[in-house]
Design a protein around this motif. Structure first.
Motif, mmCIF file in Angstrom:
data_model
loop_
_atom_site.group_PDB
_atom_site.id
_atom_site.type_symbol
_atom_site.label_atom_id
_atom_site.label_comp_id
_atom_site.label_asym_id
_atom_site.label_seq_id
_atom_site.Cartn_x
_atom_site.Cartn_y
_atom_site.Cartn_z
ATOM 1 N N LEU A 289 21.752 -24.923 13.608
ATOM 2 C CA LEU A 289 22.536 -23.947 13.615
ATOM 3 C C LEU A 289 21.999 -22.507 13.927
ATOM 4 C CD1 LEU A 289 23.640 -24.972 9.963
ATOM 5 C CD2 LEU A 289 24.990 -25.461 12.167
ATOM 6 N N LEU B 212 22.787 -18.913 12.648
ATOM 7 C CA LEU B 212 23.357 -18.255 11.429
ATOM 8 C C LEU B 212 23.154 -16.603 11.580
ATOM 9 C CD1 LEU B 212 22.020 -20.559 8.613
ATOM 10 C CD2 LEU B 212 24.215 -20.911 9.987
ATOM 11 N N SER B 213 23.919 -15.745 11.124
ATOM 12 C CA SER B 213 23.882 -14.401 11.250
ATOM 13 C C SER B 213 24.280 -14.051 9.764
ATOM 14 C CB SER B 213 24.450 -13.753 12.391
ATOM 15 O OG SER B 213 25.786 -14.005 12.581
ATOM 16 N N GLU B 214 24.348 -12.638 9.509
ATOM 17 C CA GLU B 214 24.677 -12.121 8.335
ATOM 18 C C GLU B 214 23.894 -12.450 7.309
ATOM 19 O OE1 GLU B 214 27.042 -9.693 7.753
ATOM 20 O OE2 GLU B 214 27.490 -9.560 9.798
ATOM 21 N N ALA C 69 25.093 -14.596 4.098
ATOM 22 C CA ALA C 69 25.588 -15.865 4.357
ATOM 23 C C ALA C 69 24.353 -16.713 4.657
ATOM 24 C CB ALA C 69 26.281 -15.929 5.500
#
Lengths: 222, 222
Positions: free
Chosen positions: A59, A61-63, A66
């Motif tokens: 994956l 992923l950002s933020e 999260a």
């Protein structure tokens, strides 16, 4: 494949994710990303062009909030969130406190002006902002004192993501010697405790070109 | 006792919580809080002096992300978050996108200048900020278009907190007619779908003294 974290050393959000990964003993390849250059490959990973971005488990992923919740759900040991919804709400309240209010009122005002503007070529620091950050950090340190007068860790009896959110901000400010540790003995004790964790070591070894860390920055007995 | 929500009508974070409460059929007493007056009782509920603050289940909750996650954990029906960690990470990424980037780049620039400054007596709008927000909203609408070209809802096949986070921001801007719905048919369709939900009704009845809503604001066929 080993997870990859696109980051910059003095981003509190990247530091929060690095602490979480390290505490959970997840090894990661750190890739320094000059996000302000808006490289096309990087913008595909996060159209906002912000770090941190974590590649893990196939994956992207950002933020940071999260990412940390994901790591907590998929790699629950050691746990960095309590089980009860009311206790989780308190941890998340404090994460929001530091990620949002502390960042915008303090970190962005001080580090954003003095360091980021120089690194990204945005111009000179606005001294009114720096002054406002230096003033406002006192309120936040006093609030942390109030919490730590009643609790072992910021969010309760156990160390949690709330402590990492706070330590990530403060460690960035401490790099440039912008935390007055004499203001509160309990906050200093709390920071000494978290700073001495193995998960913190990599942060203490960070070097940002053009900005030497404060002499006490990596010192566990500061 | 019925839950109480301290709020202001044109806060996107309060709106996100109101949508979540209404979707879960939790009735709530709305208390309008002039947070900028920094009332001592209110500061005890949230030392940051920000809305929303929710009194529920004997707790006092603040920070909208923490509140919504709490509601999702304790009142899981209907569900506003998927089950799989990777899908949850995507929803939370988008919540961060709208709560943080969209808010600071658009809502704060437009509404913060034109409405909040007048309401709170902070002075006159800075037209450079308004201009920057008006420019930047296009990027966000285009990104939403990109998402909705591939998905039924912003975060996937099911409606989620990500849709509420986005609709909360856009509905505030729509109150003052600051959304160009002609820019994207899929975004307009998405907003029409979410606007027609019973949970949205109370938002469409909001009135802010000194600021009349745009004529189409409450119109389901806009």
């Amino acid at each position: 494949m080993m997870p990859q974290l696109y980051h910059v050393p003095l981003s509190p959000y990247c530091r929060k994710v690095r602490l979480t990964l390290a505490e959970k003993k997840l090894e990661v390849d750190l890739v320094e990303e000059r996000y302000w250059e808006r490289d096309a490959d990087f913008l595909r990973r996060n159209p906002l062009g912000k770090v941190p971005v974590l590649k893990i488990d196939g994956l992207i992923l950002s933020e940071s909030a999260a990412i940390c919740e994901y790591l907590e759900e998929v790699y629950p040991t050691p746990s960095l969130m309590p089980r009860e919804p009311k206790d989780r709400a308190e941890i998340r309240r404090l994460i929001g406190w530091f990620d949002d209010a502390f960042y915008h009122e303090v970190t962005l005002m001080i580090l954003g002006e003095r360091v980021n503007k120089k690194l990204t070529g945005e111009g000179y620091p606005d001294s009114r902002n720096v002054k406002s950050g230096v003033q406002r950090v006192k309120f936040h340190l006093d609030y942390m004192t109030h919490l730590l007068d009643h609790r072992r860790w910021l969010g309760g009896d156990e160390m949690s993501l709330a402590d990492f959110a706070a330590a990530a901000q403060l460690s960035c400010l401490d790099y440039t010697s912008d935390v007055d540790w004499d203001r509160s003995a309990v906050v200093k004790d709390w920071y000494a405790k978290i700073k001495s964790r193995p998960a913190f070591r990599a942060l203490l070894a960070d070097q940002v070109s053009g900005f030497l860390p404060a002499p006490h920055y990596a010192d566990l007995d500061f």
